[in-house]
Design a protein around this motif. Structure first.
Motif, mmCIF file in Angstrom:
data_model
loop_
_atom_site.group_PDB
_atom_site.id
_atom_site.type_symbol
_atom_site.label_atom_id
_atom_site.label_comp_id
_atom_site.label_asym_id
_atom_site.label_seq_id
_atom_site.Cartn_x
_atom_site.Cartn_y
_atom_site.Cartn_z
ATOM 1 N N ALA A 126 0.825 -1.245 0.077
ATOM 2 C CA ALA A 126 -0.055 -0.026 0.090
ATOM 3 C C ALA A 126 0.845 1.205 -0.012
ATOM 4 C CB ALA A 126 -0.957 0.025 1.043
ATOM 5 N N LEU A 127 1.983 0.974 0.714
ATOM 6 C CA LEU A 127 2.997 2.334 0.574
ATOM 7 C C LEU A 127 4.100 2.275 -0.280
ATOM 8 C CD1 LEU A 127 2.003 2.991 4.350
ATOM 9 C CD2 LEU A 127 1.721 4.555 2.630
ATOM 10 N N ASP A 128 4.076 0.996 -0.935
ATOM 11 C CA ASP A 128 5.232 0.941 -1.871
ATOM 12 C C ASP A 128 6.625 0.830 -1.345
ATOM 13 O OD1 ASP A 128 6.029 0.615 -4.400
ATOM 14 O OD2 ASP A 128 6.035 2.745 -5.056
ATOM 15 N N LEU A 129 6.669 0.172 -0.216
ATOM 16 C CA LEU A 129 8.020 0.076 0.537
ATOM 17 C C LEU A 129 8.835 -1.329 0.459
ATOM 18 C CD1 LEU A 129 6.448 1.664 4.006
ATOM 19 C CD2 LEU A 129 8.277 2.513 2.462
ATOM 20 N N HIS A 130 8.237 -2.072 -0.406
ATOM 21 C CA HIS A 130 9.055 -3.312 -0.540
ATOM 22 C C HIS A 130 10.486 -3.304 -0.662
ATOM 23 C CE1 HIS A 130 6.141 -6.567 -0.007
ATOM 24 N NE2 HIS A 130 5.167 -5.795 -0.783
ATOM 25 N N ALA A 131 10.650 -2.223 -1.475
ATOM 26 C CA ALA A 131 12.322 -2.126 -2.090
ATOM 27 C C ALA A 131 12.968 -1.667 -0.733
ATOM 28 C CB ALA A 131 12.533 -1.010 -2.671
ATOM 29 N N HIS A 132 12.514 -1.344 0.636
ATOM 30 C CA HIS A 132 13.152 -0.917 1.840
ATOM 31 C C HIS A 132 12.963 -2.010 2.983
ATOM 32 C CE1 HIS A 132 14.026 2.957 0.070
ATOM 33 N NE2 HIS A 132 12.942 3.094 -0.288
ATOM 34 N N ALA A 133 12.514 -2.838 2.523
ATOM 35 C CA ALA A 133 11.800 -4.021 3.636
ATOM 36 C C ALA A 133 12.819 -4.551 4.432
ATOM 37 C CB ALA A 133 11.051 -5.168 2.996
ATOM 38 N N ALA A 134 13.854 -4.789 3.885
ATOM 39 C CA ALA A 134 15.205 -5.299 4.839
ATOM 40 C C ALA A 134 16.142 -4.254 5.453
ATOM 41 C CB ALA A 134 16.020 -6.357 3.676
ATOM 42 N N GLN A 135 15.705 -3.123 5.233
ATOM 43 C CA GLN A 135 16.662 -2.010 5.995
ATOM 44 C C GLN A 135 16.204 -1.754 7.347
ATOM 45 O OE1 GLN A 135 16.040 0.710 2.138
ATOM 46 N NE2 GLN A 135 18.017 1.566 2.989
ATOM 47 N N HIS A 136 17.240 -1.202 7.937
ATOM 48 C CA HIS A 136 17.275 -0.990 9.223
ATOM 49 C C HIS A 136 16.508 0.222 9.345
ATOM 50 C CE1 HIS A 136 17.850 0.289 13.550
ATOM 51 N NE2 HIS A 136 18.486 -1.113 13.765
ATOM 52 N N PRO A 137 15.578 0.546 10.356
ATOM 53 C CA PRO A 137 14.611 1.512 10.358
ATOM 54 C C PRO A 137 15.254 3.020 10.325
ATOM 55 C CG PRO A 137 13.486 -0.003 11.705
ATOM 56 C CD PRO A 137 14.616 -0.604 11.345
ATOM 57 N N TYR A 138 16.615 2.818 11.252
ATOM 58 C CA TYR A 138 17.312 4.083 11.301
ATOM 59 C C TYR A 138 18.358 4.345 10.141
ATOM 60 C CZ TYR A 138 14.972 5.246 15.619
ATOM 61 O OH TYR A 138 14.292 5.420 16.445
ATOM 62 N N ASP A 139 18.262 3.510 9.182
ATOM 63 C CA ASP A 139 19.089 3.644 7.974
ATOM 64 C C ASP A 139 18.166 4.487 7.071
ATOM 65 O OD1 ASP A 139 21.367 2.845 9.016
ATOM 66 O OD2 ASP A 139 21.221 0.773 8.080
ATOM 67 N N LEU A 140 16.795 4.442 7.452
ATOM 68 C CA LEU A 140 15.951 5.202 6.400
ATOM 69 C C LEU A 140 15.742 6.699 6.694
ATOM 70 C CD1 LEU A 140 12.999 2.708 6.533
ATOM 71 C CD2 LEU A 140 14.585 2.946 4.681
ATOM 72 N N SER A 141 15.238 7.493 5.675
ATOM 73 C CA SER A 141 15.235 8.968 5.804
ATOM 74 C C SER A 141 13.983 9.082 6.717
ATOM 75 C CB SER A 141 14.832 9.760 4.571
ATOM 76 O OG SER A 141 13.839 9.325 4.099
ATOM 77 N N PRO A 142 13.705 10.315 7.453
ATOM 78 C CA PRO A 142 12.672 10.475 8.371
ATOM 79 C C PRO A 142 11.389 10.329 7.627
ATOM 80 C CG PRO A 142 14.381 12.403 8.630
ATOM 81 C CD PRO A 142 14.839 11.354 7.608
ATOM 82 N N ALA A 143 11.502 10.759 6.171
ATOM 83 C CA ALA A 143 10.041 10.347 5.436
ATOM 84 C C ALA A 143 9.745 9.089 5.519
ATOM 85 C CB ALA A 143 10.587 11.205 4.056
ATOM 86 N N LEU A 144 10.801 8.328 4.922
ATOM 87 C CA LEU A 144 10.530 6.789 4.882
ATOM 88 C C LEU A 144 9.985 6.281 6.341
ATOM 89 C CD1 LEU A 144 13.055 5.725 2.177
ATOM 90 C CD2 LEU A 144 10.565 5.526 2.132
ATOM 91 N N ARG A 145 10.569 6.632 7.540
ATOM 92 C CA ARG A 145 10.388 6.254 8.650
ATOM 93 C C ARG A 145 8.750 6.356 9.022
ATOM 94 N NH1 ARG A 145 15.750 7.785 10.499
ATOM 95 N NH2 ARG A 145 15.053 9.471 11.704
ATOM 96 N N LYS A 146 8.240 7.786 8.472
ATOM 97 C CA LYS A 146 6.892 8.003 8.676
ATOM 98 C C LYS A 146 6.021 7.064 7.935
ATOM 99 C CE LYS A 146 5.167 12.050 10.288
ATOM 100 N NZ LYS A 146 5.427 13.106 10.791
ATOM 101 N N LEU A 147 6.540 6.872 6.793
ATOM 102 C CA LEU A 147 5.776 5.665 5.943
ATOM 103 C C LEU A 147 5.674 4.453 6.506
ATOM 104 C CD1 LEU A 147 6.533 6.731 2.212
ATOM 105 C CD2 LEU A 147 4.678 7.490 3.296
ATOM 106 N N ALA A 148 6.666 4.176 7.196
ATOM 107 C CA ALA A 148 6.975 2.609 7.569
ATOM 108 C C ALA A 148 6.100 2.561 8.971
ATOM 109 C CB ALA A 148 8.460 2.399 8.218
ATOM 110 N N ALA A 149 5.857 3.537 9.721
ATOM 111 C CA ALA A 149 5.016 3.688 10.840
ATOM 112 C C ALA A 149 3.576 3.568 10.351
ATOM 113 C CB ALA A 149 5.171 4.968 11.678
ATOM 114 N N LEU A 150 3.238 4.095 9.253
ATOM 115 C CA LEU A 150 1.918 4.103 8.801
ATOM 116 C C LEU A 150 1.544 2.768 8.184
ATOM 117 C CD1 LEU A 150 -0.723 5.113 7.889
ATOM 118 C CD2 LEU A 150 0.204 6.093 5.844
#
Ligand code: ATP
Ligand code: MG
Lengths: 276, 258
Positions: A126-150
């Protein structure tokens, strides 16, 4: 009070010590309805979110989540019905990978592995996040962390979804992803309450606006009407977003507040002018 | 007066092969407001960290090219809640934390702190505990703390993300008045609609490189609208099939419409 809505506040008051945050707040949100919660910094919006999730409980009045009175219920129990993203969503992520983080909710509710996997995949989709699924949340930008929380909130498949500033700091594409995901979730029957200062996002995505002013409910009405009224918005610390301001400035028929509608109206009126 | 110069700067975060910023050159002078726009991940935040001297010093990674900073910099991060000192129990002391570290005399600290609180409209919060503030109240406190140090180079990453619309307007006005006092300001924001009245120059970053730069009228050009980075009004004009040049703001549109 008869409980019809998926979410209802009935005469709610709440104070942090001697700081009164909410006073006599009443409203209902129906299943499938998309509602914006607006107001100045410090107006009490995040306090409403904390009351819905059960992090806080009212001093007076009642918060209903469906037929559950939140009094005496902990956030873990309310998570069966309520999904949420807090204002500083960073602090909501703690697993080693984004995927693990998104699956935390359904796992905590005790669903079997295949169900957890299905929900996690759908939320990542739904949020088009598959490409980042294996990353550590803290290696993501604040924007992607926001999408991850959603995504984590969506994976709960909640009947009530409360989001606190879900688009803060997101670019246009990110805001579009959030809009699509939450619209789809509401279309499946969830009640949606979104705290936002992003009135352009609210205009595109949400239907009704509730405005708090120093802890009191100052207004509750359709967003398209509210956002085109600069005089009404001003005392509430709000400013018409660009599309609404343009509609008014050009006196566009129907005063559209969404980009698509405004572009269509603009094209139609301009076409009529050039013919005459 | 030149405050910051980047020459052919390329920057890699630790353990990454693709640079986050590539061959960026930029000069910013006193009294100038430069706005960085681009998609998420385009390099705006990285450029601000480099300008602040935090990358690579704090972030790690590797920098090629040269950075010359002729003045003291202050930066507001996109996650302002991570910028609390953790050492202050009142908003006043939090805002005074930076100035106190600069070793200023007491009366100088007081003057700058009081002024910063006023400018961010948070004087009534002065005795509150910072950890109990709302999101927007906290963002104002962090901005005030940076301004209280009186930096000559002010770096702002999404400074209005959590502000109410009226507060956001006030911050954009404040940016103009900082430039009026001779400070250099570099900012990144997703609120491109605010920029025509605020920025002297726009830098469009795309995958770490400067794709275009120019006056705010750039935000009404076809390529920027196509990329979803133009102003809302320009984008609407374009979507309606009305010809270029597109109006930049509501005021421009109203004039054209008459
Ligand atoms: N833990 C706390 N202790 C004391 N006061 C608090 C606490 N949390 C919030 N407040 C105060 O309660 C009021 C409402 O805060 P709330 O966080 O609900 O505002 P908000 O509408 O979400 O604001 P913003 O738009 O800035 O996020 C504010 O005056 C705030 O300072
Ligand atoms: Mg809040």
């Amino acid at each position: 009070m008869a409980v019809n809505g998926a979410l209802a506040f009935d005469g709610v008051a709440f104070s942090y010590g001697n700081v009164a945050a909410l006073r006599d707040v009443s409203f209902e949100v129906a299943a499938g309805e998309r509602v914006a919660l607006l107001g100045r910094n410090g107006a009490g919006k995040s306090s409403v979110v904390r009351l819905v999730t059960g992090v806080l409980h009212p001093d007076e009045g009642t918060v209903w989540v469906g037929d559950w009175d939140t009094a005496g219920r902990a956030p873990e129990e309310l998570a069966w019905r309520v999904g949420s993203v807090f204002q500083h969503a960073d602090q909501q992520l703690f697993a080693r990978t984004l995927r693990e983080d998104v699956s935390f909710g359904p796992r905590a509710l005790g669903f079997p592995a295949p169900e957890v996997r299905r929900r996690t995949d759908e939320a990542l989709d739904a949020l088009d996040l598959h490409a980042h699924a294996a990353q550590h949340p803290y290696d993501l930008s604040p924007a992607l962390r926001k999408l991850a929380a959603l995504a984590g909130a969506l994976a709960l498949e909640p009947t009530v979804l409360v989001l606190d500033e879900p688009t803060a700091g997101l670019d246009r594409a990110g805001r579009g992803r959030v809009a699509d995901a939450v619209r789809e979730h509401a279309d499946r029957g969830a009640a949606l309450l979104v705290v936002t200062h992003d009135l352009a996002f609210a205009a595109e995505t949400l239907q009704r606006g509730i405005v708090l002013d120093r802890g009191r409910l100052a207004c509750d009405e359709p967003l398209d009407r509210l956002l085109t009224s600069a005089e009404r918005l001003k005392p509430l610390g709000l400013v018409p977003p660009p599309v609404a301001a343009l509609s008014v400035a050009l006196d566009l028929p129907g005063r559209p507040v969404r980009e698509r509608d405004a572009a269509d109206t603009l094209a139609r009126v301009a076409g009529g002018r050039s013919r005459s | 007066m030149r405050i910051l110069a980047l020459e052919e700067v390329t920057f890699w975060y630790p353990a990454t092969a693709t640079p986050a910023l590539e061959s960026v050159s930029l000069e910013v002078g006193s009294g100038e407001v430069v706005a960085l726009v681009g998609r998420g991940g385009a390099g705006a935040s990285t450029l601000l960290l480099i300008a602040a001297g935090l990358a690579p010093r704090v972030t790690g990674g590797r920098l090629a090219g040269s950075v010359t900073r002729g003045a003291r910099a202050g930066i507001v991060l996109p996650t302002p809640w991570t910028q609390l000192s953790g050492m202050a129990f009142t908003v006043w002391d939090e805002v005074a934390f930076g100035p106190a570290n600069l070793g200023w005399p007491e009366h100088e600290i007081t003057r700058h702190v009081d002024r910063a609180l006023e400018r961010l409209e948070i004087t009534p919060l002065a005795s509150r505990d910072p950890v109990t503030l709302s999101g927007g109240e906290l963002q104002r406190v962090i901005v005030a703390g940076i301004l209280a140090m009186d930096p000559d180079l002010v770096l702002l990453d999404e400074p209005t993300a959590e502000l109410d619309p009226e507060g956001a307007r006030a911050v954009w006005r404040l940016v103009r008045s900082l430039a009026g006092e001779g400070k250099a300001v570099i900012l990144a924001t997703s609120d491109v609609d605010a920029l025509p009245g605020v920025a002297d120059r726009i830098i469009w970053l795309d995958q770490g490189s400067v794709r275009a730069l120019g006056e705010p009228s750039l935000l009404a050009e076809d390529a920027m609208c196509e990329a979803g980075l133009g102003t809302t009004v320009a984008g609407l004009w374009r979507a309606a099939g009305l010809g270029a040049p597109y109006p930049l703001t509501v005021v421009d549109a109203a004039q054209r419409w008459r």
